[in-house]
Design an enzyme around this catalytic site. Sequence first.
Site, PDB file in Angstrom:
ATOM      1  CG  ASP A  17       5.066   2.138   1.854  1.00  0.00           C
ATOM      2  OD1 ASP A  17       5.086   3.388   1.883  1.00  0.00           O
ATOM      3  OD2 ASP A  17       4.380   1.477   1.047  1.00  0.00           O
ATOM      4  CE  LYS A  26       4.933   6.781   3.856  1.00  0.00           C
ATOM      5  NZ  LYS A  26       5.182   5.922   2.684  1.00  0.00           N
TER       6      LYS A  26
END
Lengths: 668, 460
Positions: free
Chosen positions: B183, B261
């Site tokens: 994350d 991401k």
Amino acid sequence: MKKSSSPTKKFDPHKNYQSTMKSIGYVGRKKAKPEDYKRIGFKSGLEVHQQIKTKKKLFCRCPAGIFHDSNDYHAEIIRHMRPTLSEMGEYDGTALMEFKTRKDITYRIHNQTTCTYEIDDTPPFPINREALEYALEISLLSKLNIVGEVHITRKQYLDGSIPTGFQRTAILGVEGSIQLKNKKVGLIQLSIEEDSCREISDIGHQRIYKTDRLGMPLIETVTHPECFTPDELREAGEYIRFLNRSTGKVRTGMGAARQDTNVSCEGGTRVEIKGVSHLKWIPELSHNECFRQWALLNIRKLLLEKVKTPAKWELKHVTIDPREVGIENELVVSYLDEGYKVVAICLPQFKGILSHFTQPGKCFANELSDRLKVIAGIEKPNITSSEDLDIPLDTKDLDALSRTLNASEDDAIVLIWGIESDIPTALEAIQERCIMAFEGVPRETRRPMADGTTLFERVLPGADRMYPDTDSAPIPLEQSYIHNLSKNIPMDIADRYRQMKDWNIPSDTYTYLLKKNLVPVIEQLVKLGVSGRFAGTFLGHKLKYVEGKIEKHNDFTYNRIVEMFEFLNTQKLQPSLAKLMLPTIYQHPNMDFNSVLTSLSFKHRTKDEMLAPIDYLLEKFREIRVSKSDSPKIALNWVMGQLNRQALGNVDLKDLQKSIEKKLAKQA
Amino acid sequence: MEDFFQGYKGKALEVLKKYNVRVWGKAVIETSRGEFKGTVLPRSENDDDQHIVLKIETGYNIGIDIVTIKRMKETGYFKATYKIPEKEFPVTPNLPKVKLLGTGGTIASRLDYRTGAVIPAFSPGELYGAVPELADICNLTTEKLFAVFSENMGPEQYKALAIAIGKEIENGIDGIIIGHGTDTLSHTAAALTFMVQNSPVPIILVGSQRSSDRPSSDAALNLMHATTAAGHSDIAEVMVCMFGPTSDEYGFLHRGTRVRKMHSSYRSTFRTIGDTPIATVSRKGVVPIKEEYNHRRKDRKVKILPFFEEKVTIVYYYPNMQPDIIDSLVESGYKGIIIAGTGLGHINKPLYPAIERAYKKGVHVFMTVQTLWGFVHMYVYDTGRDLMAKGIIPLENMIPETAYIKLGWVLGQTNDREEVKRLMLKPINDEITQREPYNGYLIYQGGVPEVEAFIRRFRK
């Protein structure tokens, strides 16, 4: 080395195959009697897989039930599977075997039926409630103890048939039962699960799947191993199939129902025959599997007589250049051009074992060959030996090889070939299978073949491949919810049989009527005043006949048949007319019934209108008859024949016959 | 004291106590829905107190509703130990020495009954047990620095990592990999780019999008790629190593300052923004895509700069944003604000006075773009010029998260307005690039025939 040491001197593999088949007391399926199954301790159970009829898949929102050709795809994805630990901290045997095979697994995906969930790029969405509800209804119908909370579990499959490497599955109920003709068979459990990919091909180290079927909801009903003949097994299979279909909430057609059969013989092991798509194949397959195990136990006995310390048994092998050794075997020579390595193997004390009968047309050498294909990824033919049933090594080749391997009279000699990197796995696979021969029957799943034999598919997985699905929360099943569901479940199949018997329906129709879930239709027709026997025969014979002859229109449903009888009722027409109308409504379900009748040139006639021409026809018969001595029966038949077509639907044919008879009697 | 009722609470706990049945106890439970047999399993803390979890003989788990229970009895006890087989990592002469620094995350993990989710597991032995191929790539040693999930990584961890990396380099390591949750992997990558400068060896951050407790996990292949890059590649930079396509084929090495991401769950979630990745990596080795990069060196001259000011934030601009958002940040003592503006770097007029107030209070305000791709161009419209006059400094094509990390790092060293500006605009490793290559932005839309034809030809 002396020539007399050749392992196959005067040894005839075919003779050995025949004599071993005899010595274990093999009998063909058709000749087998219950005593034969008792003798070898036939024991088996079933795992019946049935797709549920939902609009969407189980854990994502892709449509269910749409299928594509193998070359109709939008993208390819490649994956490799690795074994992982189970919740109980163990590696699963199957998983380790699959890892050895080092397969490149390719998925062909089609945008219409595949989203990011199927290819494991998105976690699961909440379970499809429609599927869960249908599956629970079937669980209740199977008299199972329903769980209080559904836990989604991951069941590992490393063959690549599911891109995640596991199947999401959950138990809905345990310990139920089904009532067969002569016995009750227990059910272990029923689970709801996602269906797997369809395999396109599996050649060498390359396996290709398509993902259209992947993720469709499926239930699996597992019976206890309580069937003691192949026929009982088939009966149990049929019962479960009928039960599933009686809900009307399951899919039918190719591949919608598949069964796995677990078989063992006395002293044998549970072996699973996977993915049998036709129930009628089950008896032959289970019969052969049971005798295969019986044969393996005999092999074990023979080996233990010769080898005292099996733990120390080891094969000997040498990589050879067949040309140097002087091998002329055409099979071996043909592979040299492909750059394959050839390995000569000596299996000490295995003389007479390789050609030992295992299944019709197969012997122990096939067990080795199967594993070479599956575990080492070497395509067949991948082996020949001193006891090969097709092209055995001749004496000259064997002499050369036994010198190279320093083999003795009691040994068997094997040649295998493959690309160099596959050879270590291949040798391991052969060593492993031979060691298992000392132990008896390996735990395996086997692939069914059309000829009733089976092939090795995988090591049988155990409970070690289960793992809780950390991506899903448990789903509680409240008392009130289960209570409501249980109010709406259909009748028991055993009661359906009784019902059909009470209606006096011919028993040759039962299988068809249950398979197609037609008993509820009969019930509706009976309510309309049609006799149960007529309705049963009409559906079980006439509809079945029409189905086999005419292509069905997509809009045709059984409800159209009920509507047809309602129409006949209101029009005060005889039910027998339905037989004429059926082919038309089957093809044109949207045509209104009056038009159907017109198309059949049907005309309304009152009974009096029908009876009026009788006198005239009898007169006519007298004119055309050949002999005065013709019996009244012939006159009757002739007149009936003239009136039959127009009478159908207008008057009951028996009534018509009586009226003619009456007139005949008067004239006599 | 041993917890016999792991995870059970409330009514379910009462029931277990009443019948003397422990977790891991084999039990027979009679209920109004029939009899159930199995091993009682721990229950996840977040689940209700109405059910007892049972592993039945076939290996499946089920839940029993406690209101249906009539009787239960413990008939045995077997506690499972979940352990990845540990094997000593073999040392092979002539293979590079690689250090794996563990922070947590899903690179290696196992089941946690407390939450029902997976928790990290980590040791060279465990890793070797799970991915034996690693021994063919390098001589691996590991050190577990922290065990935190990605979202809990922060300045303290960045600094500790930088210092640990410095020590490893000093001690002569050939490459470093850092196992990290995905994350905030790119935030850490940016932080380490600024804190560890002039590294003579590759520093590779790696994670996995599918935990290693599943057969299709990307963890093993990512680890193989990362060790290959760390041990054998010539690129001595801070990089992120993750899947290129979703297929098990090759990985990308992304520059730590330009990576982001881009998908919540895809394996191929990491993408280099505004540029191309530096290289691809497969088990066969590293193949550079970019021609220019920092080469591996024999010396050990690394600069460790472990600084960070925590009072820094990102403001993601949206239409009708109210000025009090900015004011309250200033009041709360924030020293630096990165704005992710619309388009070329814009915010609305009502915010201008608030920006002025912030500037006067000495807050450093920088502009980036929420389009992620492309440069801030504040001269194109008057509004942009007005903003610059009010003290906002455009950060070219620095991505907002990188800008946040860099400002924290800069403000950890100085508060001087000019110095802050100078450091922010002077790229350390391509957080600002001179030019955006035409193939830096390649987001194709599916459905277009030629794109579909391309996808069909190459594996996704």
